[in-house]
Write a protein that holds these residues in place. Structure first.
Motif, mmCIF file in Angstrom:
data_model
loop_
_atom_site.group_PDB
_atom_site.id
_atom_site.type_symbol
_atom_site.label_atom_id
_atom_site.label_comp_id
_atom_site.label_asym_id
_atom_site.label_seq_id
_atom_site.Cartn_x
_atom_site.Cartn_y
_atom_site.Cartn_z
ATOM 1 N N PHE A 1 0.840 -1.202 0.000
ATOM 2 C CA PHE A 1 0.000 0.000 0.000
ATOM 3 C C PHE A 1 0.873 1.249 0.000
ATOM 4 O O PHE A 1 0.661 2.166 -0.791
ATOM 5 C CB PHE A 1 -0.948 0.000 1.213
ATOM 6 C CG PHE A 1 -1.643 1.316 1.401
ATOM 7 C CD1 PHE A 1 -2.732 1.658 0.606
ATOM 8 C CD2 PHE A 1 -1.193 2.237 2.338
ATOM 9 C CE1 PHE A 1 -3.359 2.889 0.751
ATOM 10 C CE2 PHE A 1 -1.808 3.468 2.496
ATOM 11 C CZ PHE A 1 -2.895 3.789 1.690
ATOM 12 N N ILE B 1 1.270 7.435 8.700
ATOM 13 C CA ILE B 1 1.057 8.555 7.767
ATOM 14 C C ILE B 1 0.909 9.858 8.556
ATOM 15 O O ILE B 1 1.518 10.875 8.232
ATOM 16 C CB ILE B 1 -0.187 8.304 6.884
ATOM 17 C CG1 ILE B 1 0.058 7.132 5.924
ATOM 18 C CG2 ILE B 1 -0.554 9.564 6.078
ATOM 19 C CD1 ILE B 1 -1.158 6.711 5.112
ATOM 20 N N GLU C 1 2.261 9.241 -6.027
ATOM 21 C CA GLU C 1 2.799 10.569 -5.714
ATOM 22 C C GLU C 1 4.100 10.837 -6.468
ATOM 23 O O GLU C 1 4.856 11.746 -6.135
ATOM 24 C CB GLU C 1 3.021 10.693 -4.188
ATOM 25 C CG GLU C 1 1.708 10.675 -3.419
ATOM 26 C CD GLU C 1 1.902 10.685 -1.905
ATOM 27 O OE1 GLU C 1 3.004 11.023 -1.441
ATOM 28 O OE2 GLU C 1 0.946 10.327 -1.188
ATOM 29 N N VAL D 1 3.996 9.973 3.244
ATOM 30 C CA VAL D 1 3.081 10.047 2.096
ATOM 31 C C VAL D 1 1.881 10.873 2.555
ATOM 32 O O VAL D 1 1.665 11.050 3.753
ATOM 33 C CB VAL D 1 2.599 8.650 1.612
ATOM 34 C CG1 VAL D 1 3.753 7.861 1.036
ATOM 35 C CG2 VAL D 1 1.926 7.884 2.743
ATOM 36 N N ALA E 1 -4.763 4.491 -3.988
ATOM 37 C CA ALA E 1 -3.691 3.526 -3.700
ATOM 38 C C ALA E 1 -4.272 2.197 -3.241
ATOM 39 O O ALA E 1 -3.788 1.126 -3.614
ATOM 40 C CB ALA E 1 -2.745 4.090 -2.645
ATOM 41 N N TYR F 1 -2.066 12.089 3.096
ATOM 42 C CA TYR F 1 -3.287 11.446 3.598
ATOM 43 C C TYR F 1 -4.397 11.529 2.555
ATOM 44 O O TYR F 1 -5.473 10.984 2.742
ATOM 45 C CB TYR F 1 -3.700 12.139 4.912
ATOM 46 C CG TYR F 1 -4.824 11.464 5.664
ATOM 47 C CD1 TYR F 1 -4.697 10.133 6.083
ATOM 48 C CD2 TYR F 1 -6.001 12.154 5.967
ATOM 49 C CE1 TYR F 1 -5.732 9.508 6.775
ATOM 50 C CE2 TYR F 1 -7.036 11.531 6.673
ATOM 51 C CZ TYR F 1 -6.896 10.211 7.068
ATOM 52 O OH TYR F 1 -7.906 9.600 7.752
ATOM 53 N N TYR G 1 2.478 1.717 -3.447
ATOM 54 C CA TYR G 1 1.554 2.276 -4.447
ATOM 55 C C TYR G 1 1.241 3.740 -4.169
ATOM 56 O O TYR G 1 1.100 4.546 -5.087
ATOM 57 C CB TYR G 1 0.271 1.445 -4.525
ATOM 58 C CG TYR G 1 0.405 0.267 -5.448
ATOM 59 C CD1 TYR G 1 0.422 0.442 -6.837
ATOM 60 C CD2 TYR G 1 0.534 -1.027 -4.951
ATOM 61 C CE1 TYR G 1 0.564 -0.636 -7.685
ATOM 62 C CE2 TYR G 1 0.678 -2.113 -5.790
ATOM 63 C CZ TYR G 1 0.686 -1.913 -7.161
ATOM 64 O OH TYR G 1 0.832 -2.974 -8.009
ATOM 65 N N LYS G 2 1.130 4.050 -2.881
ATOM 66 C CA LYS G 2 0.877 5.450 -2.517
ATOM 67 C C LYS G 2 2.042 6.298 -3.028
ATOM 68 O O LYS G 2 1.847 7.371 -3.614
ATOM 69 C CB LYS G 2 0.743 5.558 -0.986
ATOM 70 C CG LYS G 2 0.167 6.881 -0.512
ATOM 71 C CD LYS G 2 -1.349 6.941 -0.692
ATOM 72 C CE LYS G 2 -1.914 8.300 -0.310
ATOM 73 N NZ LYS G 2 -1.717 9.346 -1.320
ATOM 74 N N GLU H 1 -6.311 10.987 -1.137
ATOM 75 C CA GLU H 1 -6.470 9.968 -2.190
ATOM 76 C C GLU H 1 -5.988 8.591 -1.763
ATOM 77 O O GLU H 1 -5.300 7.880 -2.496
ATOM 78 C CB GLU H 1 -5.752 10.417 -3.461
ATOM 79 C CG GLU H 1 -6.434 11.626 -4.076
ATOM 80 C CD GLU H 1 -5.642 12.239 -5.214
ATOM 81 O OE1 GLU H 1 -4.631 11.642 -5.632
ATOM 82 O OE2 GLU H 1 -6.032 13.307 -5.675
ATOM 83 N N LEU H 2 -6.341 8.227 -0.537
ATOM 84 C CA LEU H 2 -5.967 6.906 -0.034
ATOM 85 C C LEU H 2 -6.607 5.810 -0.863
ATOM 86 O O LEU H 2 -6.012 4.770 -1.124
ATOM 87 C CB LEU H 2 -6.411 6.764 1.426
ATOM 88 C CG LEU H 2 -5.740 7.693 2.432
ATOM 89 C CD1 LEU H 2 -6.412 7.558 3.792
ATOM 90 C CD2 LEU H 2 -4.255 7.390 2.552
#
Lengths: 353, 176, 249
Positions: free
Chosen positions: B21, B136, B29, B142, B150, B144, B24-25, B146-147
């Protein structure tokens, strides 16, 4: 530019192979390369390709031999013990001048060894492996991006020279995920008039073969093949240089060892030590000239390997032993830390004071 | 800036998933990153860990031997990796399962009863994502925002119904 | 009027086989099957390691030389690459039933749509007469000089009997070429093994009980008698499996 995706190294090889026009994959389950086979099993049936789980590594490589005889792009993948089993077939493929891609996601050995990353199949990959005089084109990816890019390149080079290619990776690069920009769709661009596609009653029969019972003939095929090897050595050497121009100590490392070494080189520079890195991307052909060039100004080389010291022999040969070459290595699935590499750099740097 | 993160716990605690996760986050970004799992038989019921590196520059070695951040999901992981964290680094301790305190005083420590919090939202298996939420919040490594974008990358389409509960677990940790 | 000619799918190369060897007959039968089915331009044969190692010089279709025992795997690759082509292997007993047993069994289990011609002469011919997986109990060879002792060397491998119990294969048969009647029957069966493939039916294997006068230390005539008296009783001729025929009944 296509969008970057996150993929495991093993999966990136599979997808890149498909994009390079490979529609035939044969393999046998073994850690740590299984994701590659699983990816092929999922994708191939959807694109009219062939995924076949063979009864053995030996059968798999011989199926590769069959498809390549028919003139199509084909691959197999395995990890160290499985690649040992494939050596017979690899020798036949080399002896029959067939292109093919063999992937070795190395793990520790000898014997059943372990399943953690290793580079201890360097000799096997670069010095022959099977019986007879032959070479593979051996490419060593150091990132997931290179897993993809070098797969496509391996198919191209293999087709061009009619020499089987090996992607020599390790468990770390196979298992890790990194963003990757997948290569564009491509395919074979060379003619294969030698392929056994059926005479159609239009030509004399083609024969794919490595048997020559007349010594003069067998000698001639060997010499002809080595002329192609010479071309490959002249044209296809690939490597990356990192801070080598003014280096006092030159690290030589490939694959995951090069990633670790780069950190160590930066750390050394931060401490005022002029370190640099030569990262062979092809280990056969080996970047001899780059090493020889560096030998003119460095105090010495440090060969960083996940083996008891295999590539170090090529480094010594390339610099003709004009400079000391030390070994920094961990084996059995262990990976040297940047600190360990830094320590070796310091030793080499101070050794000649 | 480069953040080297080590997430460790029992196999089955979703350690690799949590790392994925974060990876991907980072990807969304446009960060440089790597994700490296431990692999092999140890994953099947034993201990599992994964290294995630998020960076503004190319990632060198993907192996995290001196983590800036340790997320310890069980006691063996804390015992094993506590000493490796860089001075000034951060340790997130899953305090439902780990009763002891961190011995070092040169690192920042957050104790999060993640399993308990996860149970309280009806998702006892999502302690991993609760920890990620807290991470987070405290690290800002990263964003917070658009969780769910991801999450959609790591939660397979056939488990789409689990998106919401994962999101809730992250939020729960973030707010703890 | 031509009353006798060489099959078109044989080249003009002269066979290297010993006097009295039945490989020549079997090559001819295979070539006749290729001619009869009209597949020469579309056929690829796979030669073994053994006496027939140079079969690639004799068949006029495209040919591939496989490593010892690996012909069914190579043929699998060829067939998967070119499903519309006719792929056959030509293998001896050491090749098919010893070192290549796994490849044989699994190609059959997959019902790989190929044709396998298996020449069983109960000896390793090319290397000079060693015990084969199919050498008979008591048979004297270079590596069983006191006769094959089943207590130490085990029993012969009966390939057709083994393969017929697999669900995979389409057609398994054993023929012989020791007399005119058997040769005629062998011709029919071998042709059927090619027709099966062309019809997409799947794995067809024909075992041909054969002779090796040179390494058996017999005259050609005596060797054919030995086939009749010793080999055939141990390796009974017949169709062991014919799935399509069974389904039609």
């Amino acid at each position: 530019m296509s969008e970057k995706v996150l993929m495991k190294g093993n999966e990136a090889i599979a997808e890149a192979a498909i994009r390079a026009g490979c529609r035939h994959y044969f393999g046998y389950p073994i850690t740590p390369q299984t994701e590659l086979a699983a990816y092929m099993a999922k994708r191939m049936p959807k694109i009219d390709g062939v995924f076949l789980q063979a009864e053995s590594e030996i059968a798999a490589i011989n199926m590769v031999y069959g498809v390549s005889s028919a003139g199509l792009r084909v691959m197999t993948s395995s990890s160290s013990p499985g690649v040992s089993l494939k050596q017979e077939g690899i020798s036949y493929i080399a002896g029959s001048d067939l292109p093919a891609l063999i992937v070795n996601v190395e793990r520790g050995g000898p014997g059943l060894g372990g399943i953690q990353p290793s580079q201890s199949d360097y000799f096997q990959a670069t010095k022959g492996g099977g019986h007879g005089d032959y070479h593979l084109i051996v490419l060593t990816p150091a990132s997931v991006q290179e897993m993809a890019d070098l797969t496509a390149l391996a198919f191209d080079l293999s087709d061009k020279y009619r020499v089987p290619a090996m992607l020599l990776a390790d468990g770390t690069i196979g298992q890790m995920m990194e963003p990757v920009e997948l290569p564009a769709e491509s395919g074979c661009t060379v003619e294969k008039p030698w392929a056994v596609t059926g005479t159609k009653m239009q030509r004399r029969h083609n024969i794919v073969n490595s048997l020559y019972l007349v010594p003069e003939e067998l000698e001639r095929t060997n010499i002809e093949r080595f002329e192609r090897y010479a071309q490959i050595e002249a044209n296809e050497v690939r490597y990356e240089k990192f801070m080598t121009e003014d280096a006092d100590v030159c690290v030589v490392a490939f694959g995951i060892a090069a990633r670790v070494s780069k950190n160590a080189v930066i750390a050394a520079r931060n401490e005022g030590i002029k370190a640099g890195l030569i990262r062979p991307i092809t280990v056969w052909p080996f970047p001899k000239k780059a090493i020889a060039e560096a030998a003119k100004h460095v105090k010495g080389f440090v060969s960083v390997e996940l083996s008891m010291g295999q590539m170090i022999e090529d480094v010594r040969l390339a610099c003709e032993c004009t400079r000391p070459v030390s070994l920094c290595s961990r084996v059995g699935g262990m990976i040297p830390s940047p600190d360990e590499v830094l320590e070796s750099i310091k030793k080499m740097n101070g050794g000649l004071k | 800036m480069t953040t080297e993160i080590l997430i460790a716990g029992f196999g089955g605690q979703g350690v690799l998933f949590a790392g994925k996760f974060l990876a991907y986050k980072g990807l969304l970004e446009n960060r440089h990153l790597s994700w490296l799992p431990s692999y092999g038989p140890e994953m099947r019921g034993g201990t599992a860990n994964c290294s995630v590196i998020l960076s503004d520059d190319n990632v060198g070695s993907p192996i995290v031997s001196k983590p800036d951040v340790l997320i310890a999901m069980n006691l063996p992981s804390l015992d094993k990796f506590e000493k490796d964290v860089v001075p000034g680094g951060t340790i997130y301790v899953e305090s439902t399962l780990i009763s002891r305190k961190v011995a070092r005083d040169d690192v920042k420590v957050f104790y999060v009863p993640a399993t308990e919090l996860a149970k309280s939202i009806g998702a006892p298996t999502l302690a991993n994502m609760v920890m990620i939420g807290k991470f987070i919040r405290e690290s800002g490594a990263v964003s917070y925002d658009e969780l769910d974008a991801a999450l959609k990358k790591v939660v397979s389409a056939r488990h789409a119904d689990l998106l919401e509960i994962n999101l809730k677990a992250i939020t729960t940790g973030y707010q703890y | 009027m031509v009353v006798f000619e060489k099959p078109k799918s044989l080249t003009d190369a002269e066979f290297h086989y010993c006097p009295g060897c039945t490989h020549g007959i079997i090559h001819r039968l295979v070539a006749e099957a290729i001619d009869a089915t009209g597949c020469e331009g579309n056929a690829v044969g796979v030669a073994p390691v053994g006496c027939a190692v140079m079969a690639y010089n004799y068949f006029a279709c495209d040919m591939v030389e496989a490593a010892h025992g690996r012909a069914p795997a190579v043929a699998t690759g060829l067939k998967r690459a070119m499903p519309d082509h006719v792929i056959f292997t030509y293998q001896g007993d050491g090749d098919l039933a010893s070192i290549g047993m796994a490849e044989t069994v699994h190609a059959a289990a997959r019902n790989e749509n190929i044709t396998v011609i298996f020449v069983n002469n109960a000896i390793y011919g090319m290397t000079g007469g060693q015990m084969a997986p199919t050498s008979l109990p008591g048979q004297v060879t270079q590596t069983s000089p006191y006769g094959r002792d089943v207590k130490t060397a085990g029993y012969p491998v009966k390939v057709c009997e083994i393969l017929r119990d697999l669900d995979g294969p389409e057609f398994i048969a054993r023929v012989a070429v020791n007399n005119v009647k058997n040769v005629r029957n062998a011709k029919k069966i071998i042709q059927k093994a090619f027709e099966n493939q062309i019809a997409g039916k799947g794995f067809s294997l024909v075992e041909v009980v054969s002779s090796c006068p040179t390494n058996w230390g017999m005259t050609p005539v005596k060797a054919l008698e030995w086939v009749e008296e010793k080999m055939i009783p141990y390796y009974p001729l017949g169709v062991y499996k014919d799935r399509s025929a069974k389904e039609e009944n």
